[in-house]
Design a protein around this motif. Structure first.
Motif, mmCIF file in Angstrom:
data_model
loop_
_atom_site.group_PDB
_atom_site.id
_atom_site.type_symbol
_atom_site.label_atom_id
_atom_site.label_comp_id
_atom_site.label_asym_id
_atom_site.label_seq_id
_atom_site.Cartn_x
_atom_site.Cartn_y
_atom_site.Cartn_z
ATOM 1 N N ILE A 65 54.521 87.979 23.280
ATOM 2 C CA ILE A 65 53.982 87.153 24.365
ATOM 3 C C ILE A 65 53.072 86.074 23.789
ATOM 4 N N ALA A 66 52.222 86.457 22.847
ATOM 5 C CA ALA A 66 51.299 85.485 22.243
ATOM 6 C C ALA A 66 52.059 84.424 21.442
ATOM 7 N N ALA A 67 53.015 84.840 20.645
ATOM 8 C CA ALA A 67 53.733 83.905 19.779
ATOM 9 C C ALA A 67 54.627 82.948 20.567
ATOM 10 N N PHE A 68 55.370 83.486 21.515
ATOM 11 C CA PHE A 68 56.328 82.657 22.240
ATOM 12 C C PHE A 68 55.758 82.039 23.511
ATOM 13 N N GLY B 13 46.232 77.571 30.606
ATOM 14 C CA GLY B 13 46.606 78.715 31.432
ATOM 15 C C GLY B 13 47.241 79.819 30.604
ATOM 16 N N ALA B 14 48.136 79.452 29.713
ATOM 17 C CA ALA B 14 48.786 80.444 28.847
ATOM 18 C C ALA B 14 47.756 81.122 27.952
ATOM 19 N N ALA B 15 46.851 80.348 27.395
ATOM 20 C CA ALA B 15 45.820 80.925 26.521
ATOM 21 C C ALA B 15 44.934 81.902 27.290
ATOM 22 N N LEU B 16 44.567 81.539 28.500
ATOM 23 C CA LEU B 16 43.736 82.440 29.318
ATOM 24 C C LEU B 16 44.487 83.719 29.667
ATOM 25 N N PHE B 17 45.756 83.578 30.020
ATOM 26 C CA PHE B 17 46.552 84.754 30.372
ATOM 27 C C PHE B 17 46.724 85.679 29.172
ATOM 28 N N ILE B 18 47.072 85.112 28.038
ATOM 29 C CA ILE B 18 47.242 85.918 26.821
ATOM 30 C C ILE B 18 45.923 86.567 26.436
ATOM 31 N N GLY B 19 44.839 85.822 26.518
ATOM 32 C CA GLY B 19 43.518 86.386 26.227
ATOM 33 C C GLY B 19 43.175 87.542 27.148
ATOM 34 N N PHE B 20 43.511 87.388 28.429
ATOM 35 C CA PHE B 20 43.281 88.478 29.377
ATOM 36 C C PHE B 20 44.074 89.715 28.991
ATOM 37 N N LEU B 21 45.356 89.535 28.664
ATOM 38 C CA LEU B 21 46.192 90.683 28.288
ATOM 39 C C LEU B 21 45.624 91.419 27.078
ATOM 40 N N VAL B 22 45.241 90.668 26.074
ATOM 41 C CA VAL B 22 44.717 91.279 24.853
ATOM 42 C C VAL B 22 43.405 91.996 25.144
ATOM 43 N N ALA B 23 42.500 91.337 25.855
ATOM 44 C CA ALA B 23 41.209 91.958 26.181
ATOM 45 C C ALA B 23 41.397 93.211 27.029
ATOM 46 N N GLN B 24 42.302 93.129 27.987
ATOM 47 C CA GLN B 24 42.565 94.284 28.850
ATOM 48 C C GLN B 24 43.088 95.465 28.046
ATOM 49 N N ARG B 25 44.051 95.218 27.176
ATOM 50 C CA ARG B 25 44.625 96.311 26.390
ATOM 51 C C ARG B 25 43.609 96.912 25.428
ATOM 52 N N LEU B 26 42.770 96.073 24.824
ATOM 53 C CA LEU B 26 41.730 96.598 23.935
ATOM 54 C C LEU B 26 40.713 97.436 24.709
ATOM 55 N N ALA B 27 40.332 96.972 25.889
ATOM 56 C CA ALA B 27 39.397 97.742 26.723
ATOM 57 C C ALA B 27 40.015 99.074 27.141
ATOM 58 N N GLU B 28 41.295 99.064 27.477
ATOM 59 C CA GLU B 28 41.977 100.305 27.847
ATOM 60 C C GLU B 28 42.045 101.272 26.675
ATOM 61 N N LEU B 29 42.303 100.760 25.488
ATOM 62 C CA LEU B 29 42.323 101.640 24.316
ATOM 63 C C LEU B 29 40.961 102.272 24.074
#
Length: 160
Positions: free
Chosen positions: A56-59, A3-19
């Motif tokens: 968020i990813a590290a901790f 669950g944590a990996a999916l959430f972190i992956g979503f955050l990263v993908a979302q931010r990259l898409a927004e950029l």
């Protein structure tokens, strides 16, 4: 852990898409004669958000997902979509001023800066999804400092 990996992956993908979307919209706006304001503080915003994601990813890796905070985060994503669709090609991560009137529909009917309201909430809520109270607290304070600079610059650009 998944669950944590999916959430972190979503955050990263979302931010990259927004950029990517922001870069495309910025280039189009500037090509039409729009003007950027407050560019000097933009690297600070990028650094803050990059550090937030890294923390968020590290901790958060391997932490349990808290369903209540995840539900609130999902609601915030609905607000994000509303803001993005309301602004359309005018949405960007920079302060870009066009000769067009300000948007006054959607969430802009009620708030002057709904995107910053959303970002304030996300900076706190996303780490809490993974139980990272310290990350939420530290980055809420740092974000408030950066937003004080950003809002002054944007208000000067839009309302002066």
């Amino acid at each position: 852990m998944m669950g944590a990996a999916l959430f972190i992956g979503f955050l990263v993908a979302q931010r990259l898409a927004e950029l990517a979307l922001a870069r495309r919209n910025t280039a189009r706006l500037l090509a039409r004669g729009a003007v950027e304001h407050g560019a000097a503080h933009y690297p600070l915003i990028v650094a803050l958000h990059g550090a937030w994601l890294a923390c968020i990813a590290a901790f958060g890796w391997g932490q349990p997902v808290h369903a209540g905070w995840l539900a609130l985060f999902a609601v915030l994503q609905g607000l994000r979509l509303w803001i993005l669709t309301t602004l359309g090609s005018r949405w960007t991560t920079r302060i870009i001023v066009t000769g067009e009137p300000l948007v006054r529909r959607g969430p802009f009917r009620w708030l002057r800066h709904p995107n910053y309201t959303l970002v304030v909430a996300e900076i706190a809520v996303a780490p809490l999804v993974l139980g990272l109270v310290g990350v939420a607290a530290v980055f809420t304070v740092l974000n408030a400092a950066v937003l004080s600079i950003r809002l002054r610059a944007e208000n000067r650009a839009l309302y002066s």
